[in-house]
Design a protein around this motif. Structure first.
Motif, PDB file in Angstrom:
ATOM      1  N   ALA A  60      37.356  45.468  44.854  1.00 38.52           N
ATOM      2  CA  ALA A  60      37.972  44.223  44.392  1.00 38.52           C
ATOM      3  C   ALA A  60      37.855  44.077  42.884  1.00 38.52           C
ATOM      4  N   GLU A  61      36.724  44.445  42.341  1.00 30.84           N
ATOM      5  CA  GLU A  61      36.544  44.360  40.893  1.00 30.84           C
ATOM      6  C   GLU A  61      37.444  45.357  40.165  1.00 30.84           C
ATOM      7  N   ALA A  62      37.676  46.513  40.785  1.00 32.08           N
ATOM      8  CA  ALA A  62      38.511  47.528  40.142  1.00 32.08           C
ATOM      9  C   ALA A  62      39.982  47.118  40.092  1.00 32.08           C
ATOM     10  N   VAL A  63      40.484  46.469  41.143  1.00 32.31           N
ATOM     11  CA  VAL A  63      41.905  46.069  41.144  1.00 32.31           C
ATOM     12  C   VAL A  63      42.127  44.790  40.349  1.00 32.31           C
ATOM     13  N   THR A  64      41.069  44.045  40.082  1.00 26.20           N
ATOM     14  CA  THR A  64      41.077  42.740  39.410  1.00 26.20           C
ATOM     15  C   THR A  64      41.806  41.710  40.264  1.00 26.20           C
ATOM     16  N   ALA A  65      41.889  40.503  39.756  1.00 26.75           N
ATOM     17  CA  ALA A  65      42.502  39.411  40.512  1.00 26.75           C
ATOM     18  C   ALA A  65      43.989  39.625  40.738  1.00 26.75           C
ATOM     19  N   THR A  66      44.611  40.532  39.978  1.00 26.32           N
ATOM     20  CA  THR A  66      46.043  40.783  40.133  1.00 26.32           C
ATOM     21  C   THR A  66      46.352  41.806  41.216  1.00 26.32           C
TER      22      THR A  66
END
Length: 258
Positions: free
Chosen positions: A60-66
């Motif tokens: 989740a942190e790698a893909v970011t909120a987008t």
């Protein structure tokens, strides 16, 4: 049979996954898998066989909120646990599903991963074909799987260790040799395989090794299956406890592209 230094009770499956992830070995190979995925912000990433969600946060942190992370597991309890862990992450969803028949349309994702999952599935090639189906053209699948046939535990009587490893590969793990087979199987499923990275952790501490390998528990099952006599298993385990300890197994990180 000795019990000193060994776990005699099978750990909770979710606690075991978290335990491995927290070891130096777990952190190291998981970071390597994440690096090879090459995730960019805004992408969609699949965690195939996500278990209780141990790795969903890092994705989740790698893909970011987008971006978006989709965890899939066939076990209802695992899905419930993963949903609980990811409840505060709006970019993560967790679905109940079979890796042989993924509940996703074609070309859904940019990246996908499996982590010690394909060693357990009924049909690895079918699962790999499904992964390819749901990846977009140019997508990437990164897999991390052991080859249990490479497991070596040093002992003065090498025949005893051969018997132990033979039990593991014959009966304890469904697809025990899959680590070294992954490049071929992924190619059969329609992927190209640009990279295969062998990782061979060396265990020098019997307790640390037992926490991952379950040495005594597995030896007891091998006795029941006729691979060891009770006396031979006792001799094998006693030496592991009392003598200098060394165990090695090869683990493969395989990069496949659709």
């Amino acid at each position: 049979m000795t019990s000193f230094a060994f776990e005699t009770v099978t750990p909770d499956a979710f606690a075991y996954l978290d335990r491995v992830a927290a070891t130096d070995l777990g952190r190291s190979y998981k970071r390597h898998v994440l690096d090879e995925l090459g995730i960019r912000p805004g992408e969609t990433v699949l965690d195939l066989g996500c278990g209780p969600g141990t790795d969903l946060g890092a994705l989740a942190e790698a893909v970011t909120a987008t971006g978006a992370v989709i965890g899939i597991d066939y076990d209802r309890a695992a899905v419930d646990a993963a949903r609980g862990r990811a409840a505060e992450r709006s970019n993560v969803t967790v679905r109940l599903g079979d890796l042989h028949d993924l509940p996703l349309p074609d070309h859904t994702a940019d990246r996908a991963r499996t982590d010690r999952v394909l060693q357990h599935v009924a049909d690895p090639v079918r699962a790999l074909r499904e992964a390819r189906r749901v990846l977009r053209p140019g997508g990437r699948l990164v897999m991390a799987e052991p080859d249990w046939g490479t497991l070596t535990v040093d002992h003065p009587d090498s025949g005893l260790t051969r018997a132990y490893t033979q039990y593991v590969t014959d009966e304890a793990v469904r697809n025990a040799r899959i680590g070294s087979q992954l490049a071929r199987l992924a190619t059969d499923a329609g992927f190209t395989v640009p990279m295969v990275v062998p990782v061979s952790p060396v265990f020098r501490d019997v307790r640390a090794a037992d926490g991952i390998l379950g040495l005594e528990r597995t030896a007891r099952r091998a006795v029941g299956a006729g691979y060891f006599t009770e006396e031979a298993a006792r001799r094998w385990l006693d030496h592991l406890t009392d003598g200098p300890f060394l165990a090695v197994v090869t683990f493969y990180i395989v990069v496949a592209e659709s």
